[in-house]
Design a protein around this motif. Structure first.
Motif, PDB file in Angstrom:
ATOM      1  N   VAL A   9      18.123  -5.858   3.503  1.00  0.00           N
ATOM      2  CA  VAL A   9      17.100  -5.466   2.513  1.00  0.00           C
ATOM      3  C   VAL A   9      15.709  -5.577   3.138  1.00  0.00           C
ATOM      4  O   VAL A   9      14.848  -4.701   2.954  1.00  0.00           O
ATOM      5  N   ALA A  10      15.504  -6.647   3.917  1.00  0.00           N
ATOM      6  CA  ALA A  10      14.206  -6.836   4.587  1.00  0.00           C
ATOM      7  C   ALA A  10      13.916  -5.687   5.560  1.00  0.00           C
ATOM      8  O   ALA A  10      12.772  -5.244   5.694  1.00  0.00           O
ATOM      9  N   LEU A  11      14.978  -5.196   6.227  1.00  0.00           N
ATOM     10  CA  LEU A  11      14.805  -4.062   7.147  1.00  0.00           C
ATOM     11  C   LEU A  11      14.391  -2.802   6.377  1.00  0.00           C
ATOM     12  O   LEU A  11      13.524  -2.043   6.817  1.00  0.00           O
ATOM     13  N   VAL A  12      15.033  -2.582   5.214  1.00  0.00           N
ATOM     14  CA  VAL A  12      14.683  -1.418   4.379  1.00  0.00           C
ATOM     15  C   VAL A  12      13.217  -1.520   3.935  1.00  0.00           C
ATOM     16  O   VAL A  12      12.446  -0.561   4.034  1.00  0.00           O
ATOM     17  N   VAL A  13      12.836  -2.731   3.482  1.00  0.00           N
ATOM     18  CA  VAL A  13      11.461  -2.939   3.002  1.00  0.00           C
ATOM     19  C   VAL A  13      10.464  -2.739   4.154  1.00  0.00           C
ATOM     20  O   VAL A  13       9.417  -2.090   3.991  1.00  0.00           O
ATOM     21  N   SER A  14      10.800  -3.268   5.339  1.00  0.00           N
ATOM     22  CA  SER A  14       9.920  -3.094   6.506  1.00  0.00           C
ATOM     23  C   SER A  14       9.760  -1.621   6.839  1.00  0.00           C
ATOM     24  O   SER A  14       8.658  -1.149   7.138  1.00  0.00           O
ATOM     25  N   GLY A  15      10.873  -0.882   6.802  1.00  0.00           N
ATOM     26  CA  GLY A  15      10.824   0.558   7.063  1.00  0.00           C
ATOM     27  C   GLY A  15       9.965   1.273   6.039  1.00  0.00           C
ATOM     28  O   GLY A  15       9.151   2.142   6.378  1.00  0.00           O
ATOM     29  N   ALA A  16      10.129   0.879   4.768  1.00  0.00           N
ATOM     30  CA  ALA A  16       9.352   1.503   3.690  1.00  0.00           C
ATOM     31  C   ALA A  16       7.861   1.250   3.885  1.00  0.00           C
ATOM     32  O   ALA A  16       7.029   2.152   3.718  1.00  0.00           O
ATOM     33  N   LEU A  17       7.539   0.015   4.280  1.00  0.00           N
ATOM     34  CA  LEU A  17       6.140  -0.340   4.526  1.00  0.00           C
ATOM     35  C   LEU A  17       5.576   0.486   5.695  1.00  0.00           C
ATOM     36  O   LEU A  17       4.445   0.998   5.632  1.00  0.00           O
ATOM     37  N   ALA A  18       6.382   0.628   6.752  1.00  0.00           N
ATOM     38  CA  ALA A  18       5.958   1.413   7.915  1.00  0.00           C
ATOM     39  C   ALA A  18       5.750   2.874   7.522  1.00  0.00           C
ATOM     40  O   ALA A  18       4.749   3.502   7.903  1.00  0.00           O
ATOM     41  N   GLY A  19       6.694   3.415   6.753  1.00  0.00           N
ATOM     42  CA  GLY A  19       6.583   4.814   6.313  1.00  0.00           C
ATOM     43  C   GLY A  19       5.386   5.023   5.412  1.00  0.00           C
ATOM     44  O   GLY A  19       4.663   6.009   5.527  1.00  0.00           O
ATOM     45  N   LEU A  20       5.172   4.042   4.522  1.00  0.00           N
ATOM     46  CA  LEU A  20       4.053   4.121   3.568  1.00  0.00           C
ATOM     47  C   LEU A  20       2.714   4.070   4.304  1.00  0.00           C
ATOM     48  O   LEU A  20       1.854   4.943   4.132  1.00  0.00           O
ATOM     49  N   LEU A  21       2.556   3.047   5.159  1.00  0.00           N
ATOM     50  CA  LEU A  21       1.300   2.913   5.905  1.00  0.00           C
ATOM     51  C   LEU A  21       1.089   4.110   6.830  1.00  0.00           C
ATOM     52  O   LEU A  21      -0.021   4.626   6.950  1.00  0.00           O
ATOM     53  N   GLY A  22       2.170   4.542   7.464  1.00  0.00           N
ATOM     54  CA  GLY A  22       2.081   5.692   8.363  1.00  0.00           C
ATOM     55  C   GLY A  22       1.607   6.933   7.639  1.00  0.00           C
ATOM     56  O   GLY A  22       0.718   7.648   8.112  1.00  0.00           O
ATOM     57  N   ALA A  23       2.179   7.180   6.465  1.00  0.00           N
ATOM     58  CA  ALA A  23       1.796   8.369   5.692  1.00  0.00           C
ATOM     59  C   ALA A  23       0.361   8.250   5.181  1.00  0.00           C
ATOM     60  O   ALA A  23      -0.382   9.227   5.146  1.00  0.00           O
ATOM     61  N   LEU A  24      -0.043   7.025   4.810  1.00  0.00           N
ATOM     62  CA  LEU A  24      -1.388   6.824   4.258  1.00  0.00           C
ATOM     63  C   LEU A  24      -2.483   7.045   5.301  1.00  0.00           C
ATOM     64  O   LEU A  24      -3.541   7.563   4.985  1.00  0.00           O
ATOM     65  N   VAL A 241      16.200   0.834   8.331  1.00  0.00           N
ATOM     66  CA  VAL A 241      14.794   1.144   8.639  1.00  0.00           C
ATOM     67  C   VAL A 241      14.507   2.615   8.331  1.00  0.00           C
ATOM     68  O   VAL A 241      13.507   2.951   7.686  1.00  0.00           O
ATOM     69  N   ALA A 242      15.417   3.505   8.772  1.00  0.00           N
ATOM     70  CA  ALA A 242      15.218   4.950   8.546  1.00  0.00           C
ATOM     71  C   ALA A 242      15.191   5.266   7.047  1.00  0.00           C
ATOM     72  O   ALA A 242      14.344   6.044   6.582  1.00  0.00           O
ATOM     73  N   LEU A 243      16.120   4.648   6.293  1.00  0.00           N
ATOM     74  CA  LEU A 243      16.154   4.882   4.837  1.00  0.00           C
ATOM     75  C   LEU A 243      14.835   4.439   4.196  1.00  0.00           C
ATOM     76  O   LEU A 243      14.263   5.140   3.353  1.00  0.00           O
ATOM     77  N   GLY A 244      14.349   3.281   4.625  1.00  0.00           N
ATOM     78  CA  GLY A 244      13.089   2.765   4.096  1.00  0.00           C
ATOM     79  C   GLY A 244      11.915   3.653   4.464  1.00  0.00           C
ATOM     80  O   GLY A 244      11.055   3.951   3.627  1.00  0.00           O
ATOM     81  N   VAL A 245      11.890   4.106   5.719  1.00  0.00           N
ATOM     82  CA  VAL A 245      10.783   4.947   6.203  1.00  0.00           C
ATOM     83  C   VAL A 245      10.677   6.235   5.381  1.00  0.00           C
ATOM     84  O   VAL A 245       9.576   6.647   4.983  1.00  0.00           O
ATOM     85  N   VAL A 246      11.825   6.858   5.114  1.00  0.00           N
ATOM     86  CA  VAL A 246      11.814   8.112   4.342  1.00  0.00           C
ATOM     87  C   VAL A 246      11.236   7.868   2.947  1.00  0.00           C
ATOM     88  O   VAL A 246      10.350   8.600   2.488  1.00  0.00           O
ATOM     89  N   GLY A 247      11.723   6.798   2.287  1.00  0.00           N
ATOM     90  CA  GLY A 247      11.214   6.473   0.953  1.00  0.00           C
ATOM     91  C   GLY A 247       9.722   6.169   0.977  1.00  0.00           C
ATOM     92  O   GLY A 247       8.952   6.687   0.158  1.00  0.00           O
ATOM     93  N   GLY A 248       9.315   5.342   1.947  1.00  0.00           N
ATOM     94  CA  GLY A 248       7.906   4.966   2.063  1.00  0.00           C
ATOM     95  C   GLY A 248       7.012   6.147   2.369  1.00  0.00           C
ATOM     96  O   GLY A 248       5.928   6.296   1.793  1.00  0.00           O
ATOM     97  N   ALA A 249       7.476   7.025   3.261  1.00  0.00           N
ATOM     98  CA  ALA A 249       6.664   8.185   3.660  1.00  0.00           C
ATOM     99  C   ALA A 249       6.480   9.153   2.492  1.00  0.00           C
ATOM    100  O   ALA A 249       5.376   9.664   2.263  1.00  0.00           O
ATOM    101  N   LEU A 250       7.566   9.358   1.742  1.00  0.00           N
ATOM    102  CA  LEU A 250       7.476  10.290   0.608  1.00  0.00           C
ATOM    103  C   LEU A 250       6.547   9.739  -0.472  1.00  0.00           C
ATOM    104  O   LEU A 250       5.728  10.460  -1.047  1.00  0.00           O
ATOM    105  N   TYR A 251       6.635   8.409  -0.725  1.00  0.00           N
ATOM    106  CA  TYR A 251       5.756   7.785  -1.712  1.00  0.00           C
ATOM    107  C   TYR A 251       4.299   7.792  -1.205  1.00  0.00           C
ATOM    108  O   TYR A 251       3.365   8.029  -1.966  1.00  0.00           O
ATOM    109  N   GLY A 252       4.159   7.576   0.119  1.00  0.00           N
ATOM    110  CA  GLY A 252       2.825   7.525   0.715  1.00  0.00           C
ATOM    111  C   GLY A 252       2.054   8.827   0.574  1.00  0.00           C
ATOM    112  O   GLY A 252       0.836   8.812   0.394  1.00  0.00           O
TER     113      GLY A 252
END
Lengths: 290, 116
Positions: A9-24, A241-252
């Motif tokens: 779960v922490a890996l998913v959250v880290s990926g989401a954070l990376a995707g979110l910050l990256g997109a922002l 990580v990839a699953l999190g990144v996709v979610g984070g990037a789309l939200y970002g």
């Protein structure tokens, strides 16, 4: 390495954070994924790079499909620069196998500091590259067969923007260099390609960002195949990580319109500096936690 | 080569559809693989090499996870291939040649990786 459910779960959250910050802030998630995996989870840097490359492909594919749909990506320009960038990616992937993790960590820290300076010096890149809010569509965008020139409708200026592409050799050289960095460090290299296209090749900023976004997918796979074939891919780490990144990037891409870009850039730069210092300490053998 | 002819908008729609499909399929495979591994209590990080995906020793979860990574990695490559076909139909030979160079680079990448 044995993982637990909370760790996954922490890996998913880290990926989401990376995707979110990256997109922002308009860059890929690679700059965040590698240090998070190495420093936060104690993952070997080459496995972290392979995971990061997978995250970069996921992020590029997710946002690339949006930008292609909005007609902002110049498919022909992207393909032309992909020639240099893929050969660069292969070169970087091959070099990385023979370079020690210490050197890679140090190089990564330098890259983070450079990115930090670029982010602070760039005028409001988020606003200029916030292509998701664009009303441009597939129908309004145009590319000419056999040429690099194109056009798109800019809703901010309320006019159709036509552009030509200049300095192709310069763009190709920079793309090759970006590819080498991608293979060596697991980053997308968009932070180099976008200024090269916008400033060097005189491509509109929105088109440069969208085209770079599509390109980094191909850049990343050119070195990812090398890592994948050599057994550096550990899907149980890379997949969350990839699953999190996709979610984070789309939200970002939607959140980008609601947050002050200036404040965000400063926060992001501060994070980069802290992580860069930790990477330097790690490369020098100083313990930085886990 | 018809240098003043506009490229059809359908090119972009096809590329968009391809990218979305690749992303969805890979994410579904990874999610199922992850759920199976967690359900079976098998959450050990195991290296999965591209050429070992059919290896009997891999668990179903690891195989699905690896397959998800492979589908994701192949999506940009298939995008390049798709554009090559579309541009061939449009007789845009200059960009057909350029895209073939990218395909050659990707084949070299896979080949070099395989000979590690």
């Amino acid at each position: 390495m044995i993982l637990s459910v909370p760790l996954v779960v922490a890996l998913v959250v880290s990926g989401a954070l990376a995707g979110l910050l990256g997109a922002l802030v308009g860059i890929g998630g690679g700059l965040i994924v590698v240090p998070v995996l190495v420093l936060g989870f104690g993952v070997d840097i080459k496995i972290a790079i392979a995971s990061s490359l997978i995250a970069v492909v996921a992020s590029s594919t997710a946002s690339g499909s949006v930008y292609v749909g909005k007609g902002l990506t110049n498919l022909r320009l992207g393909m032309l620069l992909e020639v240099a960038t893929t050969f660069g990616g292969i070169t970087g992937g091959l070099i990385a196998v023979y370079v020690s993790p210490t050197v890679i960590s140090a190089l990564f820290a330098v890259l983070m500091i450079v990115t930090c300076v670029l982010i602070l010096c760039t005028k409001d890149p988020v606003k200029k590259t916030a292509v998701s809010e664009s009303l441009a569509t597939v129908e309004t965008a145009k590319e000419t067969i056999g040429k690099l020139s194109g056009s798109y409708y800019d809703p901010y200026l309320k006019e159709e923007i036509q552009y030509d592409v200049q300095n192709v050799p310069l763009g190709s050289f920079v793309s090759f260099f970006a590819g080498v960095l991608s293979g060596l460090l697991g980053v997308g290299g968009g932070f180099i390609k976008v200024p090269a296209m916008a400033l060097g090749m005189k491509v509109p900023m929105k088109v440069a960002a969208a085209t770079s976004n599509l390109m980094i997918g191909v850049t990343a796979i050119s070195s990812l195949f090398v890592y994948f074939a050599r057994g550096y891919v550990q899907p149980i780490i890379a997949a969350p990580v990839a699953l999190g990144v996709v979610g984070g990037a789309l939200y970002g891409t939607t959140l980008a319109q609601k947050i002050s870009p200036k404040l965000l850039r400063k926060m992001f730069a501060a994070i980069l500096v802290i992580v860069a210092v930790q990477m330097v300490l790690k490369s020098l053998g100083v313990s930085v936690g886990k | 080569m018809a240098s003043d002819t506009q490229a059809p908008a359908s090119d972009r729609k096809r590329v968009q559809f391809l990218l979305r499909s690749g992303l969805i399929v890979s994410m579904v495979l990874m999610t199922i693989g992850l759920v199976i591994n967690i359900n079976n209590g098998h959450i050990e990080s195991v290296p999965v090499a591209m050429f070992d995906l059919l290896n009997e020793s891999l668990t179903l979860g690891d195989r699905l996870l690896g397959l998800g990574v492979l589908v994701l990695a192949l999506t940009p490559a298939i995008r390049v291939l798709t554009l090559t076909i579309l541009w061939t139909r449009e007789k845009d030979w200059k960009f057909v040649g350029i895209s073939i160079l990218v395909i050659i680079a990707l084949i070299i990448s896979i080949t070099l990786g395989g000979h590690a």
